[in-house]
Structure formats: C-alpha cells, structure tokens
Design a protein around this motif. Structure first.
Motif, mmCIF file in Angstrom:
data_model
loop_
_atom_site.group_PDB
_atom_site.id
_atom_site.type_symbol
_atom_site.label_atom_id
_atom_site.label_comp_id
_atom_site.label_asym_id
_atom_site.label_seq_id
_atom_site.Cartn_x
_atom_site.Cartn_y
_atom_site.Cartn_z
ATOM 1 N N PRO A 9 0.815 -1.226 0.000
ATOM 2 C CA PRO A 9 0.000 0.000 0.000
ATOM 3 C C PRO A 9 0.845 1.270 0.000
ATOM 4 N N GLY A 10 1.952 1.282 0.694
ATOM 5 C CA GLY A 10 2.833 2.450 0.697
ATOM 6 C C GLY A 10 3.462 2.688 -0.661
ATOM 7 N N ALA A 11 3.835 1.617 -1.338
ATOM 8 C CA ALA A 11 4.424 1.752 -2.670
ATOM 9 C C ALA A 11 3.390 2.288 -3.657
ATOM 10 N N ILE A 12 2.162 1.805 -3.552
ATOM 11 C CA ILE A 12 1.096 2.298 -4.429
ATOM 12 C C ILE A 12 0.817 3.766 -4.136
ATOM 13 N N GLY A 13 0.793 4.138 -2.865
ATOM 14 C CA GLY A 13 0.571 5.532 -2.489
ATOM 15 C C GLY A 13 1.660 6.451 -3.022
ATOM 16 N N CYS A 14 2.901 6.018 -2.942
ATOM 17 C CA CYS A 14 4.014 6.823 -3.475
ATOM 18 C C CYS A 14 3.902 6.977 -4.986
ATOM 19 N N ALA A 15 3.535 5.905 -5.660
ATOM 20 C CA ALA A 15 3.379 5.980 -7.112
ATOM 21 C C ALA A 15 2.271 6.963 -7.478
ATOM 22 N N LEU A 16 1.167 6.922 -6.747
ATOM 23 C CA LEU A 16 0.072 7.867 -7.022
ATOM 24 C C LEU A 16 0.481 9.295 -6.690
ATOM 25 N N LEU A 17 1.248 9.463 -5.645
ATOM 26 C CA LEU A 17 1.701 10.791 -5.250
ATOM 27 C C LEU A 17 2.554 11.433 -6.341
ATOM 28 N N ILE A 18 3.256 10.619 -7.092
ATOM 29 C CA ILE A 18 4.075 11.119 -8.192
ATOM 30 C C ILE A 18 3.253 11.212 -9.486
ATOM 31 N N ALA A 19 2.429 10.205 -9.761
ATOM 32 C CA ALA A 19 1.721 10.124 -11.042
ATOM 33 C C ALA A 19 0.625 11.169 -11.185
ATOM 34 N N VAL A 20 -0.154 11.430 -10.140
ATOM 35 C CA VAL A 20 -1.285 12.363 -10.245
ATOM 36 C C VAL A 20 -0.813 13.789 -10.554
ATOM 37 N N PRO A 21 0.113 14.370 -9.785
ATOM 38 C CA PRO A 21 0.571 15.721 -10.152
ATOM 39 C C PRO A 21 1.221 15.770 -11.532
ATOM 40 N N LEU A 22 1.938 14.730 -11.895
ATOM 41 C CA LEU A 22 2.558 14.688 -13.212
ATOM 42 C C LEU A 22 1.494 14.685 -14.308
ATOM 43 N N ALA A 23 0.441 13.923 -14.129
ATOM 44 C CA ALA A 23 -0.658 13.892 -15.101
ATOM 45 C C ALA A 23 -1.338 15.254 -15.199
ATOM 46 N N ILE A 24 -1.535 15.915 -14.073
ATOM 47 C CA ILE A 24 -2.155 17.245 -14.075
ATOM 48 C C ILE A 24 -1.280 18.239 -14.834
ATOM 49 N N ILE A 25 0.005 18.193 -14.612
ATOM 50 C CA ILE A 25 0.930 19.098 -15.317
ATOM 51 C C ILE A 25 0.897 18.838 -16.817
ATOM 52 N N ILE A 26 0.896 17.588 -17.212
ATOM 53 C CA ILE A 26 0.858 17.249 -18.638
ATOM 54 C C ILE A 26 -0.443 17.737 -19.269
#
Length: 136
Positions: free
Chosen positions: A100-117
């Motif tokens: 769960p922590g690894a998934i949370g970290c991935a989402l923490l990086i992926a969501v802002p990156l997707a918003i920026i794109i």
C-alpha cells in the motif's frame, strides 16, 4: 616481563561487515555480532546537522564468526539469514505489508505529473487559436 603494547587494529565498518557475512540480512548484522560476542565500538560524531552514531567491529572476531556462519555453528536466528525459508517468508510478508505504501508513493508522483501534462496540452492547444478580440 614488560607488558605487551596493544597492536593497532583497523576496526571494520558495518558495510565491510555486510561483505564479510553475505548470508546475514543487513538489519540483523548487529544482532548477529552481539549474539556471537563480536567486540564493537560505538562512535559518535557531532556536526551542524546533529549527532551521528555508528558501530565498528573487531576484525578477528568478524573472521571467527564468518567461519562459524560457514560451518553452521554460529549463534543465529533463522530469520537473520537471507538464505533460509524463514527469511523468504519474511520477505514475502514485508512486500505485502509495504505494497500500500508503494502504491501511495506511485500515485503521489503520477497524479501531479498527469495534471501538469494535461495543463501543458491545454495551454499548447490554446496558444494556436485566434483571439476572440479579432471577432466582429
């Protein structure tokens, strides 16, 4: 008879200890050293960022225990080793626990990156269109 002068000993760092005992899990190096009566020094350093502590180990004791680990006579818990069924089970449990922590970290990086794109794509598309001020 004169007292023997102490010899200079180059104490071993924890990184060197890990290389000397490759089958022992890094988290259990100190426990293995304590259980097998390896002499150690606790060193302390003070700096601007606070206090740092680390251990060094006596090389003769490390070599003695390396031999004991190799021939199976060292005082060890099964999960301290990296090559036992207990260690493999512990690895599986830790991976499941940390998922769960690894998934949370991935989402923490992926969501802002997707918003920026998305924002970059929107701003790029808007820059090529004609301005509404030219419409009559």
């Amino acid at each position: 008879m004169a007292a023997a002068e102490p010899e200079h000993v180059a104490w071993i760092s924890e990184r060197q200890l890990a290389r000397a005992w490759p089958t022992i899990r890094t988290a259990f190096l100190d426990a293995t050293a304590n259980a097998n009566e390896v002499r150690s020094n606790l060193l302390v350093s003070h700096s601007t960022w606070g206090e740092s502590t680390w251990r060094t180990y006596h090389p003769a004791d490390v070599a003695r225990v390396a031999g004991a680990i190799a021939d199976g006579t060292a005082e060890l818990q099964p999960h301290w080793r990296s090559d036992t069924p207990e260690a493999k089970l512990l690895d599986q449990r830790l991976r499941r626990k940390n998922l769960p922590g690894a998934i949370g970290c991935a989402l923490l990086i992926a969501v802002p990156l997707a918003i920026i794109i998305i924002l970059l794509i929107i701003s790029w598309n808007d820059s090529g269109s004609s301005s509404p001020s030219y419409w009559h």
